[in-house]
Design an enzyme around this catalytic site. Structure first.
Site, PDB file in Angstrom:
ATOM      1  CE  LYS A  45      -4.264   1.332   2.316  1.00 15.40           C
ATOM      2  NZ  LYS A  45      -5.049   1.684   1.142  1.00 15.40           N
TER       3      LYS A  45
HETATM    4  N1  PMP Z   1      -7.691  -2.348  -2.668  1.00 15.06           N
HETATM    5  C1  PMP Z   1      -7.144  -1.131  -2.690  1.00 15.06           C
HETATM    6  C2  PMP Z   1      -6.465  -0.662  -3.906  1.00 15.06           C
HETATM    7  C3  PMP Z   1      -7.219  -0.315  -1.539  1.00 15.06           C
HETATM    8  O1  PMP Z   1      -6.663   0.895  -1.532  1.00 15.06           O
HETATM    9  C4  PMP Z   1      -7.890  -0.799  -0.394  1.00 15.06           C
HETATM   10  C5  PMP Z   1      -7.957   0.033   0.864  1.00 15.06           C
HETATM   11  N2  PMP Z   1      -8.719   1.190   0.715  1.00 15.06           N
HETATM   12  C6  PMP Z   1      -8.480  -2.067  -0.439  1.00 15.06           C
HETATM   13  C7  PMP Z   1      -8.339  -2.819  -1.588  1.00 15.06           C
HETATM   14  C8  PMP Z   1      -9.201  -2.624   0.750  1.00 15.06           C
HETATM   15  O2  PMP Z   1      -8.284  -2.945   1.752  1.00 15.06           O
HETATM   16  P1  PMP Z   1      -8.692  -2.941   3.288  1.00 15.06           P
HETATM   17  O3  PMP Z   1      -9.804  -3.921   3.421  1.00 15.06           O
HETATM   18  O4  PMP Z   1      -7.465  -3.375   3.996  1.00 15.06           O
HETATM   19  O5  PMP Z   1      -9.116  -1.572   3.624  1.00 15.06           O
END
Ligand code: PMP
Length: 291
Positions: free
Chosen positions: A151
């Site tokens: 991320k």
């Molecule tokens: N995919 C992307 C590209 C993201 O940025 C996120 C988080 N906003 C998610 C999936 C979902 O991840 P999480 O469940 O950890 O928030």
């Protein structure tokens, strides 16, 4: 009202929470971040978010100068300093201050900040009626170039796709791999339901290992569903029995139409509704206490 921000070990008013124009997070998107939620005085799945943050930093060879325990405390302290029991938390670690060159060795100390703000919920209508989505023409980054498992602060791939959804007047969009497999959404993971099976694109395709994605897989198994990580194409999505997206901010949102095709009867499906309820129950039942 001014928020208290955690910045490099101190809680400071937001007016004083500034980073340098030479910070490589600003100059190059060189860093990692997390979006985390607190519910009812507890931070949901905090350790998992912190693990993902440190894993991304490890790959980028950013040496976070505080321990994971101290990072968890920084998150909780920031919520407490703002009297927040329900919050959306943004945790950012950048490479830190350097010079104008790319060379990360010029940046000696990472910049760490935590913002905790009251949560802006998605409109209830999204959950009741379900979302209409489009497929974006921007393909998801390949793991061979910039691995979406991290991320990272470089979110332009997602932002370009997000611009397409804005142009189309829809709240989210589906991103495909270069080979045309369904990968994820611009800021959420996605699932399809086929009979008693819950199917999710595998991580090796190049998508974020969402914390909500993992939680939903656990909940679905506990509900007796067959959970499969499997590659699929738009044809499979268009012809799914149900479809939903997941993310920390969004939680679980039904999708009812994709590229003009209604999914099944074009209404939120029963498995989606059940998993959303289970997820909400869990967010209120567990988490790291803020104080
Ligand atoms: N995919 C992307 C590209 C993201 O940025 C996120 C988080 N906003 C998610 C999936 C979902 O991840 P999480 O469940 O950890 O928030």
């Amino acid at each position: 009202m001014s928020l208290m921000i955690y910045l490099n070990g101190k809680l400071v008013p937001q007016e004083q929470a500034t980073v340098s124009v030479f910070d490589h997070g600003v100059l190059y998107g060189d860093g990692v971040f997390e979006g985390i939620r607190a519910y009812n005085g507890r931070v949901f799945r905090l350790e998992q978010h912190i693990d993902r943050l440190y894993a991304g930093a490890h790959t980028l060879m950013i040496n976070i100068p505080i321990s994971k325990e101290e990072m968890c405390k920084a998150v909780c302290d920031t919520c407490a300093a703002n009297n927040l029991t329900d919050a959306y938390i943004r945790l950012v670690v950048t490479r830190g201050d350097g010079d104008l060159g790319l060379d990360p060795r010029k940046c000696t100390t990472p910049t760490i900040f935590v913002i905790a703000a009251s949560i802006q919920m998605y409109p209830e209508e999204f959950y009741q009626k379900g979302l209409e989505l489009i497929t974006c023409s921007t393909r998801r980054n390949s793991p061979q170039t910039l691995d979406p498992a991290m991320k990272s602060l470089n979110y332009l791939n997602n932002i370009l796709a997000k611009i397409e959804t804005i142009q189309a007047g829809v709240p989210e969009g589906i991103m495909l791999t270069a080979d045309g497999y369904v990968s994820e959404c611009t800021g959420d993971n996605l699932f399809i339901v086929k009979g008693n099976a819950l199917i999710v694109p595998p991580l090796h395709l190049g998508n974020l290992g969402g914390i909500t994605r993992m939680t939903i897989m656990e909940l679905a198994e506990a509900e007796g569903l067959e959970v499969r990580e499997e590659m699929f194409r738009l044809h499979d999505l268009y012809n799914a029995d149900e479809f939903f997206i997941t993310g920390t901010a969004a939680e679980v949102v039904p999708g009812v139409k994709v590229d003009g095709r209604p999914i099944a009867n074009g209404k939120p499906g029963p498995i989606t509704q059940r998993l959303r309820k289970r997820y909400q129950e869990l967010t209120y039942a567990e988490g790291t206490p803020i104080e």
